[in-house]
Design an enzyme around this catalytic site. Structure first.
Site, PDB file in Angstrom:
ATOM      1  N   GLU A  79     -23.806  -5.547 -12.066  1.00  0.00           N
ATOM      2  CA  GLU A  79     -24.455  -5.217 -10.806  1.00  0.00           C
ATOM      3  C   GLU A  79     -23.463  -4.503  -9.907  1.00  0.00           C
ATOM      4  O   GLU A  79     -22.321  -4.937  -9.770  1.00  0.00           O
ATOM      5  CB  GLU A  79     -24.893  -6.544 -10.167  1.00  0.00           C
ATOM      6  N   GLU A 125       3.822   1.797  -1.225  1.00  0.00           N
ATOM      7  CA  GLU A 125       4.398   2.040  -2.550  1.00  0.00           C
ATOM      8  C   GLU A 125       3.321   2.583  -3.494  1.00  0.00           C
ATOM      9  O   GLU A 125       3.540   3.522  -4.263  1.00  0.00           O
ATOM     10  CB  GLU A 125       4.988   0.720  -3.073  1.00  0.00           C
ATOM     11  N   PHE A 126       2.130   1.998  -3.389  1.00  0.00           N
ATOM     12  CA  PHE A 126       1.002   2.463  -4.204  1.00  0.00           C
ATOM     13  C   PHE A 126       0.710   3.940  -3.899  1.00  0.00           C
ATOM     14  O   PHE A 126       0.586   4.765  -4.801  1.00  0.00           O
ATOM     15  CB  PHE A 126      -0.236   1.608  -3.905  1.00  0.00           C
ATOM     16  N   ASP A 127       0.639   4.254  -2.621  1.00  0.00           N
ATOM     17  CA  ASP A 127       0.343   5.631  -2.220  1.00  0.00           C
ATOM     18  C   ASP A 127       1.421   6.598  -2.715  1.00  0.00           C
ATOM     19  O   ASP A 127       1.142   7.732  -3.074  1.00  0.00           O
ATOM     20  CB  ASP A 127       0.234   5.740  -0.691  1.00  0.00           C
ATOM     21  N   CYS A 177     -48.231   3.374  26.523  1.00  0.00           N
ATOM     22  CA  CYS A 177     -46.867   2.903  26.730  1.00  0.00           C
ATOM     23  C   CYS A 177     -46.881   1.694  27.672  1.00  0.00           C
ATOM     24  O   CYS A 177     -47.468   1.763  28.760  1.00  0.00           O
ATOM     25  CB  CYS A 177     -46.015   4.025  27.316  1.00  0.00           C
ATOM     26  N   LYS A 187     -28.407 -18.524 -19.083  1.00  0.00           N
ATOM     27  CA  LYS A 187     -28.496 -17.844 -20.376  1.00  0.00           C
ATOM     28  C   LYS A 187     -28.060 -18.798 -21.481  1.00  0.00           C
ATOM     29  O   LYS A 187     -27.047 -19.497 -21.320  1.00  0.00           O
ATOM     30  CB  LYS A 187     -27.559 -16.626 -20.417  1.00  0.00           C
ATOM     31  N   CYS A 215     -43.824   7.075  22.878  1.00  0.00           N
ATOM     32  CA  CYS A 215     -44.285   7.436  24.208  1.00  0.00           C
ATOM     33  C   CYS A 215     -43.745   8.839  24.469  1.00  0.00           C
ATOM     34  O   CYS A 215     -42.532   9.036  24.494  1.00  0.00           O
ATOM     35  CB  CYS A 215     -43.729   6.472  25.261  1.00  0.00           C
ATOM     36  N   ARG A 249     -30.403   1.647 -14.198  1.00  0.00           N
ATOM     37  CA  ARG A 249     -31.459   1.018 -14.965  1.00  0.00           C
ATOM     38  C   ARG A 249     -32.635   1.977 -15.184  1.00  0.00           C
ATOM     39  O   ARG A 249     -33.231   2.010 -16.253  1.00  0.00           O
ATOM     40  CB  ARG A 249     -31.926  -0.232 -14.212  1.00  0.00           C
ATOM     41  N   ASP A 273     -27.365  -9.525  -6.071  1.00  0.00           N
ATOM     42  CA  ASP A 273     -28.471  -8.728  -5.548  1.00  0.00           C
ATOM     43  C   ASP A 273     -27.990  -7.323  -5.183  1.00  0.00           C
ATOM     44  O   ASP A 273     -27.744  -6.998  -4.039  1.00  0.00           O
ATOM     45  CB  ASP A 273     -29.043  -9.438  -4.314  1.00  0.00           C
ATOM     46  N   TYR A 279     -21.817  -8.836 -16.245  1.00  0.00           N
ATOM     47  CA  TYR A 279     -22.318 -10.129 -16.725  1.00  0.00           C
ATOM     48  C   TYR A 279     -22.979 -10.104 -18.093  1.00  0.00           C
ATOM     49  O   TYR A 279     -23.636 -11.065 -18.479  1.00  0.00           O
ATOM     50  CB  TYR A 279     -23.286 -10.737 -15.717  1.00  0.00           C
ATOM     51  N   ASP A 313       0.812  -1.220   0.000  1.00  0.00           N
ATOM     52  CA  ASP A 313       0.000   0.000   0.000  1.00  0.00           C
ATOM     53  C   ASP A 313       0.845   1.270   0.000  1.00  0.00           C
ATOM     54  O   ASP A 313       0.497   2.253  -0.635  1.00  0.00           O
ATOM     55  CB  ASP A 313      -0.921   0.022   1.232  1.00  0.00           C
ATOM     56  N   CYS A 355     -40.726   8.028  32.010  1.00  0.00           N
ATOM     57  CA  CYS A 355     -40.852   6.680  31.448  1.00  0.00           C
ATOM     58  C   CYS A 355     -39.520   5.936  31.641  1.00  0.00           C
ATOM     59  O   CYS A 355     -38.491   6.346  31.094  1.00  0.00           O
ATOM     60  CB  CYS A 355     -41.223   6.781  29.972  1.00  0.00           C
ATOM     61  N   LYS A 398     -26.953 -14.702  -9.578  1.00  0.00           N
ATOM     62  CA  LYS A 398     -27.770 -13.503  -9.699  1.00  0.00           C
ATOM     63  C   LYS A 398     -27.409 -12.607  -8.520  1.00  0.00           C
ATOM     64  O   LYS A 398     -27.752 -12.890  -7.375  1.00  0.00           O
ATOM     65  CB  LYS A 398     -29.257 -13.874  -9.671  1.00  0.00           C
ATOM     66  N   LYS A 413     -34.752 -18.191  -8.611  1.00  0.00           N
ATOM     67  CA  LYS A 413     -34.549 -17.501  -7.329  1.00  0.00           C
ATOM     68  C   LYS A 413     -34.360 -18.520  -6.218  1.00  0.00           C
ATOM     69  O   LYS A 413     -35.108 -19.490  -6.128  1.00  0.00           O
ATOM     70  CB  LYS A 413     -35.779 -16.645  -7.008  1.00  0.00           C
ATOM     71  N   GLU A 465     -24.941 -18.559 -14.078  1.00  0.00           N
ATOM     72  CA  GLU A 465     -24.267 -17.454 -13.394  1.00  0.00           C
ATOM     73  C   GLU A 465     -24.989 -17.172 -12.088  1.00  0.00           C
ATOM     74  O   GLU A 465     -26.141 -17.533 -11.926  1.00  0.00           O
ATOM     75  CB  GLU A 465     -24.347 -16.149 -14.215  1.00  0.00           C
ATOM     76  N   LEU A 503     -35.654 -10.235 -16.097  1.00  0.00           N
ATOM     77  CA  LEU A 503     -35.662 -11.661 -16.418  1.00  0.00           C
ATOM     78  C   LEU A 503     -36.923 -12.305 -15.873  1.00  0.00           C
ATOM     79  O   LEU A 503     -37.446 -11.878 -14.846  1.00  0.00           O
ATOM     80  CB  LEU A 503     -34.460 -12.337 -15.763  1.00  0.00           C
ATOM     81  N   CYS A 520     -45.079   2.869  31.066  1.00  0.00           N
ATOM     82  CA  CYS A 520     -45.524   3.934  31.965  1.00  0.00           C
ATOM     83  C   CYS A 520     -46.994   4.296  31.771  1.00  0.00           C
ATOM     84  O   CYS A 520     -47.517   5.146  32.486  1.00  0.00           O
ATOM     85  CB  CYS A 520     -44.645   5.177  31.814  1.00  0.00           C
TER      86      CYS A 520
END
Ligand code: IVH
Length: 669
Positions: free
Chosen positions: A171, A34-36, A404, A286, A422, A134, A115, A223, A32, A428, A113, A310, A111, A82, A407
């Protein structure tokens, strides 16, 4: 090309490569630091040579805090959904339909799906030019700036065998770990929680501030390729090539050559999806050949060449025995269903959240009903329905309580809120105890040794009624109590005494004013300096403070207008709590930035961005997020967004460095 330009190009290429290794292949080849270091060099060069600015540079992955508005864009190809299936029979029916229509050999790609929220990315000449949500399938929002912050989405493609113009769809997801951290943070800030990672991902993608999007660490799986000149006729082959262009393509994608192969894919992932870092809700099958896909075509809503299967949301049926109602520290009443214990995805569930009255009504719940309990993407199991066929005797219909449970005060419902409250915050018990527990918690007054059980005991014994009572507790009060030895009594008293030194902003947070989380408390403390000034602040003065809107202002005003607040604050002051910024902090305050509006951009070395925000406020200035004609200074750190720089230059706004800023407020380094 001169040396600088060559170096800039080289750095961009290397950083793109490292991003790909890290985020797509999960196989970094440098550390990290070196990357920075490379990133910092590129940032510096780009800043010094704005003529080489490039919207596809790896430096734009940090986002910027412009308030962007999203424009609506028409999709080149509509984004369809789908057809869903839930059983093997339906999967078999799909397979047979395809077989009957095609009358020739074919294969199917299985594949996962994912979410999350779907996205369509357009690449022209190997560069990401547009990212669109979308929307309604025909038009979506252009969220390109936000999508650029997702490190696993390439801004510039690798190799040279990609089509000149194509779209790739996939996704956008929030990994479980990020989701959990985000919700924990939102809980602390008293912000509404996200129900599941899908909502969190789509909410994040629509944020106006891309710097915040960058901090949310979204991920993406692609995908589906679309375009006129895709490399081969095979969906899976094409996506494997896309992996070579730098996209993250799921390893799960598998070719199935028979219905049995499809079943095996389902069986495998139904179990193994639980080990994935992101949420999935099913499988997509597919037809692999694009020519065959075209032949099979589309119905009005979805392709005939693909279906979703699903996963059975993990669901159990059990009996509803009773409903309990819990009262939180704000008085909100939460209904909880008590159930016959039942096994659900590896744990025994005895209780489930019912969220609110509207949900209870829509379920038409009766005591004794057999209810469906699910653990979806949500953390707490919930009741999703009633098995009315199993209703033998109709028990009592569930009506939300009107008083409540703790009380007896009649409950109230505020406009626009789903919860019943309440309103008796004075006497209370769970509200009082909840406020005390919040007050002593680690991030507030941090009073060690006092847990919720002890608070409960002290309260029941009449030792404490509110947070100020803590400061008149004596060792002898505690030591004589059950289970509390001398030593622990002393520890408690010492911890309470030590909390007198807790700085003002944390005291303010500890008071538990609605919507005043840690960040807001800090802002208010800095802006007003003392509890008395804050108590006297008008709504206009409150909303002047950066990020304080009418909702928070209203809550602060209501808190201080409450008849008992003045007395409580008075007693806490008497007990010696910090009710204003420390002398040292106050001494540091000047009005050197009075009337100035400062925009912060980039990263800094002497202080963090948050510290600079506090410094601006401490010196009478206002911090805003986007550059406009009203901006006085642009405080420019490393890695400032090129767009921001350009706008500031165009508007003739004074751009100052970190050191110049510190000089301005009299804090030369
Ligand atoms: S293909 C025309 N593949 O599910 C086919 N969709 O109901 C386009 N999704 O809107 C979609 N994983 O957001 C496809 N491997 C996958 C997917 C997937 C998740 C989502 C996507 C789409 C919805 C379809």
């Amino acid at each position: 090309m001169n040396e600088t330009e060559a170096r800039i190009r080289q750095l961009r290429k290397e950083l793109d490569e490292h991003n790909h290794n890290y985020y797509v292949l999960n196989a970094p080849t440098i550390d990290d630091r070196e990357f920075d270091r490379l990133m910092a060099e590129l940032q510096r060069l780009e800043e010094e040579n704005p003529q080489y600015a490039d919207p596809h540079s790896p430096t734009c992955r940090v986002g910027n805090d412009h308030n962007q508005a999203f424009t609506q864009v028409a999709h080149r190809y509509p984004m369809l959904s789908l057809g869903n299936t839930y059983t093997r029979e339906e999967v078999a029916a799909f397979y047979e339909r395809v077989q009957t229509s095609l009358q020739e050999p074919f294969s199917i790609v299985g594949e996962l799906k994912y979410d999350g929220t779907s996205i369509s990315l357009t690449y022209e000449h190997g560069r990401l030019v547009q990212a669109v949500t979308r929307g309604d399938g025909v038009r979506g929002d252009d969220v390109t700036e936000n999508v650029k912050t997702i490190r696993s989405i390439p801004l510039v493609l690798r190799g040279d065998n990609y089509p000149d113009l194509f779209e790739i769809r996939g996704e956008i997801l929030m990994p479980w770990t990020v989701f959990e951290q985000l919700n924990a943070e939102r809980e602390r800030e008293e912000e509404p929680l996200f129900a599941n990672p899908r909502n969190a991902a789509s909410g994040t993608l629509k944020l106006q501030n891309s710097a915040v999007v960058a901090s949310r660490r979204l991920d993406a799986y692609l995908y589906y390729l679309l375009g006129e000149n895709l490399p081969t006729d095979d969906h899976l082959e094409n996506l494997r090539m896309a992996a070579g262009w730098g996209f993250r393509i799921s390893d799960a994608m598998t070719r199935c050559r028979s219905l049995e192969g499809m079943y095996a894919f389902i069986d495998y992932w139904d179990v193994n999806r639980k080990n994935l870092p992101v949420a999935t809700d099913g499988i997509v099958f597919k037809v692999a050949s694009l020519r065959q896909q075209k032949f099979l075509g589309y119905t009005a809503k979805s392709p005939r060449w693909a279906i979703a299967y699903k996963f059975q949301a993990e669901r159990a049926v059990t009996r509803l025995n009773s409903i309990s109602y819990q009262v939180g520290r704000t008085g909100a009443v939460t209904p909880v269903a008590n159930l016959d214990p039942v096994q659900l995805s590896g744990t025994v569930v005895k209780r489930a959240s019912l969220h609110n009255d509207d949900i209870i009504q829509s379920l038409d719940l009766h005591i004794g009903d057999f209810v469906y309990v699910e653990k979806g993407g949500e953390i707490i199991p919930k009741i999703t329905g009633v098995d009315t066929d199993a209703r033998l005797l109709v028990g009592e219909k569930v009506h939300f309580i009107t008083r409540c449970p703790e009380c007896g005060t009649p409950l109230v419902r505020y406009e626009g809120e789903a919860a019943w409250y309440c309103p008796n915050d004075e006497t209370c018990p769970p509200q009082i105890k909840g406020r005390i527990e919040h007050f002593i918690s680690r991030r507030a007054m941090n009073i060690d040794g006092l847990g919720s059980e002890t608070v409960d005991l002290f309260y029941r014994l009449g030792l404490i009624h509110d947070v100020a009572d803590l400061y008149s507790l004596r060792e002898s009060d505690i030591a004589s109590l059950d289970r509390q030895g001398d030593k622990s009594a002393r520890n408690i008293i010492e911890a309470i005494a030590a909390s007198r030194e807790v700085p003002f902003e944390r005291v303010l947070f500890a008071l538990g004013i609605r919507f005043v989380g840690e960040t807001v408390a800090k802002k208010l403390a800095n802006a007003f300096g003392s509890i008395d000034k804050l108590a006297a602040a008008t709504e206009e003065e409150l909303v002047q403070v950066d990020e304080i809107g009418v909702r928070i202002a209203g809550s602060v005003r209501a808190y201080f207008a409450h008849p008992s607040t003045a007395a409580l604050v008075g007693r806490l002051k008497e007990a010696g709590l910090q009710m204003e910024l420390s002398a040292e902090r106050l001494a540091r305050r000047t009005d050197r930035l009075q009337g100035a509006t400062v925009v912060i951009s980039g990263t800094f070395t002497h202080h963090s961005r948050d510290e600079y925000k506090s410094l601006i406020e401490e010196h009478g200035g206002k911090n805003t997020s986007s550059v406009s004609a009203k901006t006085t200074y642009l405080l420019a750190g490393e890695n400032m967004g090129p767009a921001k720089l350009e706008k500031a230059t165009k508007l003739g706004i004074k751009i100052i460095t970190e050191d110049e800023f510190l000089q301005l407020i009299g804090q030369e380094q």
